[in-house]
Design a protein around this motif. Structure first.
Motif, short mmCIF file in Angstrom:
data_model
loop_
_atom_site.label_atom_id
_atom_site.label_comp_id
_atom_site.label_asym_id
_atom_site.label_seq_id
_atom_site.Cartn_x
_atom_site.Cartn_y
_atom_site.Cartn_z
N THR A 1 50.46 37.15 60.64
CA THR A 1 49.41 36.92 61.59
C THR A 1 48.22 37.74 61.57
N ARG A 2 47.45 37.63 62.36
CA ARG A 2 46.30 38.59 62.58
C ARG A 2 46.54 39.20 63.96
N LEU A 3 46.52 40.47 64.00
CA LEU A 3 46.68 41.28 65.29
C LEU A 3 45.72 41.08 66.16
N LYS A 4 46.10 40.54 67.51
CA LYS A 4 45.23 40.52 68.49
C LYS A 4 44.35 41.99 68.65
N GLU A 5 43.04 41.90 68.52
CA GLU A 5 42.32 43.04 68.79
C GLU A 5 41.17 43.05 69.80
N THR A 6 40.99 44.25 70.39
CA THR A 6 39.70 44.15 71.15
C THR A 6 38.38 44.38 70.47
N LEU A 7 38.42 44.46 69.34
CA LEU A 7 37.13 44.46 68.56
C LEU A 7 36.38 43.05 68.54
N THR A 8 35.06 43.12 68.14
CA THR A 8 34.49 41.87 67.86
C THR A 8 34.91 41.57 66.51
N VAL A 9 34.60 40.11 66.23
CA VAL A 9 34.67 39.83 64.90
C VAL A 9 33.62 40.70 64.18
N GLU A 10 32.70 40.70 64.33
CA GLU A 10 31.47 41.61 63.58
C GLU A 10 32.05 42.95 63.57
N GLU A 11 32.72 43.57 64.46
CA GLU A 11 33.23 44.95 64.32
C GLU A 11 34.22 44.97 63.27
N GLN A 12 35.11 43.70 63.22
CA GLN A 12 36.31 43.90 62.21
C GLN A 12 35.81 43.65 61.10
N VAL A 13 34.80 42.92 60.92
CA VAL A 13 34.12 42.62 59.56
C VAL A 13 33.51 43.83 59.05
N GLU A 14 33.01 44.75 59.90
CA GLU A 14 32.34 46.02 59.59
C GLU A 14 33.47 47.14 59.13
N ARG A 15 34.32 47.07 59.68
CA ARG A 15 35.69 47.97 59.55
C ARG A 15 36.27 47.50 58.31
N THR A 16 36.25 46.15 57.83
CA THR A 16 36.74 45.77 56.45
C THR A 16 36.19 46.13 55.57
N ARG A 17 34.54 46.06 55.44
CA ARG A 17 33.55 46.57 54.70
C ARG A 17 33.82 47.88 54.40
N ASP A 18 34.03 48.77 55.58
CA ASP A 18 34.08 50.40 55.38
C ASP A 18 35.23 50.65 54.57
N LYS A 19 36.52 49.85 54.84
CA LYS A 19 37.55 50.27 54.23
C LYS A 19 37.62 49.67 52.58
N LEU A 20 36.77 48.84 52.55
CA LEU A 20 36.67 48.36 50.84
C LEU A 20 35.63 49.36 50.23
N ALA A 21 34.75 49.77 51.06
CA ALA A 21 33.84 50.83 50.29
C ALA A 21 34.61 52.14 49.99
N GLY A 22 35.33 52.43 50.99
CA GLY A 22 36.32 53.70 50.67
C GLY A 22 37.21 53.48 49.27
N PHE A 23 37.87 52.53 49.37
CA PHE A 23 38.53 52.10 48.16
C PHE A 23 37.87 52.27 46.85
N LEU A 24 36.72 51.37 46.78
CA LEU A 24 35.77 51.35 45.81
C LEU A 24 35.05 52.80 45.49
N THR A 25 35.07 53.55 46.27
CA THR A 25 34.40 54.92 46.14
C THR A 25 35.41 55.94 45.36
N ARG A 26 36.57 55.69 45.67
CA ARG A 26 37.72 56.16 45.17
C ARG A 26 37.99 55.77 43.93
N LEU A 27 37.68 54.73 43.51
CA LEU A 27 37.84 53.93 42.17
C LEU A 27 36.44 54.60 41.16
N LEU A 28 35.61 54.76 41.65
CA LEU A 28 34.41 55.25 41.07
C LEU A 28 34.28 56.74 40.78
#
Length: 169
Positions: free
Chosen positions: A142-169
């Motif tokens: 499932t996807r959790l019900k969130e109070t964040l908008t889809v745009e905010e969830q997209v931004e959070r996903t991008r931030d988490k991805l950037a953090g992961f990639l930064t650790r790899l680089l």
């Protein structure tokens, strides 16, 4: 994300040799990918199911034009039961069974040559962007019900991805 071609993809990899990047399996359906809905291009290697690849937009250094960065990933062996649930660390989608995998990447540069790696629990099908936008639903999760908008969830996903990639680089 802007559409990528095979040349862009192969040139983007930072944690493998040029020879490995030349030999890896690039998706044949690049023209059919939903590029406007993707935060990154991710795919599994059909010939080696323990391998995955991820290519994401990445800011340029030195004021040049932004580009993309690609990483090779290995999936940990999976032996989870159907009732077991895990959450993706990027998009926060929960999946049953083997829907989330520990994916590890060798760090770029000298650290990677020494054997250092970084891992994250990521949707096994690498469809995080589509889950966040509601374009795809998990088979047994499932996807959790969130109070964040889809745009905010997209931004959070991008931030988490950037953090992961930064650790790899």
């Amino acid at each position: 994300m802007r559409p990528l071609n095979e040349t862009d993809i192969r040139a983007s990899f930072v944690n493998c040799s040029k020879g490995e990047a030349k030999r890896l399996a690039v998706p044949r359906d690049l023209a059919e990918r939903p590029w406007p809905d993707l935060d990154f291009l991710g795919w599994r290697d059909p010939g080696a199911l323990d391998r995955a690849y991820l290519v994401a937009p990445w800011p340029a250094t030195g004021g040049g034009e932004d580009g993309v960065v690609g990483v090779t990933l290995r999936l940990a062996a999976q032996q989870r039961g159907f009732l077991h649930r895990n959450m993706c660390s990027l998009c926060l989608t929960t999946h049953g069974g083997n829907g989330v995998s520990l994916m590890t990447g060798r760090r770029a540069g000298e650290a990677g040559r020494r054997g250092d790696s970084v891992g994250a629990y990521i949707c096994t099908d690498l469809a995080c962007s589509l889950y966040v936008r509601g374009r795809k639903t998990p088979d047994t999760g499932t996807r959790l019900k969130e109070t964040l908008t889809v745009e905010e969830q997209v931004e959070r996903t991008r931030d988490k991805l950037a953090g992961f990639l930064t650790r790899l680089l």
